[in-house]
Design a protein around this motif. Structure first.
Motif, PDB file in Angstrom:
ATOM      1  N   SER A 139      46.677  36.370  36.687  1.00  0.00           N
ATOM      2  CA  SER A 139      46.621  35.783  35.435  1.00  0.00           C
ATOM      3  C   SER A 139      47.371  34.354  35.552  1.00  0.00           C
ATOM      4  CB  SER A 139      46.730  36.345  34.146  1.00  0.00           C
ATOM      5  OG  SER A 139      48.013  36.618  34.076  1.00  0.00           O
ATOM      6  N   SER A 140      48.443  34.375  36.260  1.00  0.00           N
ATOM      7  CA  SER A 140      49.453  33.380  36.120  1.00  0.00           C
ATOM      8  C   SER A 140      50.045  33.118  37.662  1.00  0.00           C
ATOM      9  CB  SER A 140      50.601  33.702  35.315  1.00  0.00           C
ATOM     10  OG  SER A 140      50.183  33.537  34.098  1.00  0.00           O
ATOM     11  N   THR A 141      50.305  31.606  37.983  1.00  0.00           N
ATOM     12  CA  THR A 141      50.485  31.483  39.293  1.00  0.00           C
ATOM     13  C   THR A 141      51.723  30.471  39.071  1.00  0.00           C
ATOM     14  OG1 THR A 141      48.931  29.703  39.438  1.00  0.00           O
ATOM     15  CG2 THR A 141      48.546  31.976  40.421  1.00  0.00           C
ATOM     16  N   TYR A 142      52.588  30.280  39.976  1.00  0.00           N
ATOM     17  CA  TYR A 142      53.615  29.505  40.044  1.00  0.00           C
ATOM     18  C   TYR A 142      53.665  29.056  41.534  1.00  0.00           C
ATOM     19  CZ  TYR A 142      54.508  32.393  35.841  1.00  0.00           C
ATOM     20  OH  TYR A 142      54.268  33.236  34.812  1.00  0.00           O
ATOM     21  N   ILE A 195      48.224  30.184  45.627  1.00  0.00           N
ATOM     22  CA  ILE A 195      48.285  31.568  45.825  1.00  0.00           C
ATOM     23  C   ILE A 195      46.901  32.333  45.076  1.00  0.00           C
ATOM     24  CG2 ILE A 195      49.842  31.768  43.891  1.00  0.00           C
ATOM     25  CD1 ILE A 195      51.256  33.708  45.466  1.00  0.00           C
ATOM     26  N   SER A 196      46.658  33.527  45.600  1.00  0.00           N
ATOM     27  CA  SER A 196      45.673  34.243  45.022  1.00  0.00           C
ATOM     28  C   SER A 196      45.906  35.648  45.289  1.00  0.00           C
ATOM     29  CB  SER A 196      44.332  33.848  45.185  1.00  0.00           C
ATOM     30  OG  SER A 196      43.745  33.760  46.625  1.00  0.00           O
ATOM     31  N   ARG A 197      45.155  36.469  44.616  1.00  0.00           N
ATOM     32  CA  ARG A 197      45.406  37.928  45.061  1.00  0.00           C
ATOM     33  C   ARG A 197      44.046  38.738  44.774  1.00  0.00           C
ATOM     34  NH1 ARG A 197      50.038  40.467  41.937  1.00  0.00           N
ATOM     35  NH2 ARG A 197      49.512  42.401  42.983  1.00  0.00           N
ATOM     36  N   ASP A 198      43.691  39.807  45.546  1.00  0.00           N
ATOM     37  CA  ASP A 198      42.626  40.620  45.532  1.00  0.00           C
ATOM     38  C   ASP A 198      43.249  41.917  45.125  1.00  0.00           C
ATOM     39  OD1 ASP A 198      40.337  42.162  45.577  1.00  0.00           O
ATOM     40  OD2 ASP A 198      39.361  41.111  46.937  1.00  0.00           O
ATOM     41  N   ASN A 199      43.271  42.461  43.970  1.00  0.00           N
ATOM     42  CA  ASN A 199      43.954  43.821  43.844  1.00  0.00           C
ATOM     43  C   ASN A 199      42.945  44.941  44.151  1.00  0.00           C
ATOM     44  OD1 ASN A 199      46.073  42.592  42.640  1.00  0.00           O
ATOM     45  ND2 ASN A 199      45.477  43.097  40.573  1.00  0.00           N
ATOM     46  N   ALA A 200      41.669  44.683  44.525  1.00  0.00           N
ATOM     47  CA  ALA A 200      40.850  45.677  45.177  1.00  0.00           C
ATOM     48  C   ALA A 200      41.123  45.916  46.524  1.00  0.00           C
ATOM     49  CB  ALA A 200      39.435  45.492  44.925  1.00  0.00           C
TER      50      ALA A 200
END
Length: 123
Positions: free
Chosen positions: A56-59, A70-75
């Motif tokens: 939900s938050s990026t820095y 930056i991004s992520r795929d938790n699956a």
């Protein structure tokens, strides 16, 4: 214990793009904030970008804001760093790191590190 493995580094011309990936295994990935750091020869390791467990938050550091995402795929237990408009000064070994809870911009706060992937930007 969390194991992290980076990939996607390489040699690119200035102005080009690369996408780094960091695959995690071990504990529940979404419980961990993830950070990307880089270290150039003779310099200290510096914060590049971070993302909270939920995504939900990026820095971002000032030097990459607007160029890197930056991004992520938790699956898939994976965090990414999309790097656009690369500059020679972006040349470094890039590391991903994990810490429970929030994002920090200092390396010593992180508990787990990958082995690093080399990014070289030619002028």
């Amino acid at each position: 214990q969390v194991q992290l493995v980076e990939s996607g580094g390489g040699l690119v011309q200035a102005g080009g793009s690369l996408r780094l990936s960091c695959a995690a295994s071990g504990r529940t990935f979404s419980n961990y904030a993830m950070g990307w750091f880089r270290q150039a020869p003779g310099k200290e390791r510096e914060f590049v970008a971070g993302i909270r467990g939920s995504g939900s938050s990026t820095y971002y550091s000032v030097s990459v804001k607007g160029r890197f995402t930056i991004s992520r795929d938790n699956a898939k237990n994976t965090v990414y760093l999309q790097m656009n408009s690369l500059k020679p000064e972006d040349t470094a070994v890039y590391y991903c790191a994990a810490v429970r809870g929030t994002v920090y911009n200092t390396p010593h706060e992180y508990d787990y590190w990958g082995q690093g992937t080399q990014v070289t930007v030619a002028s």
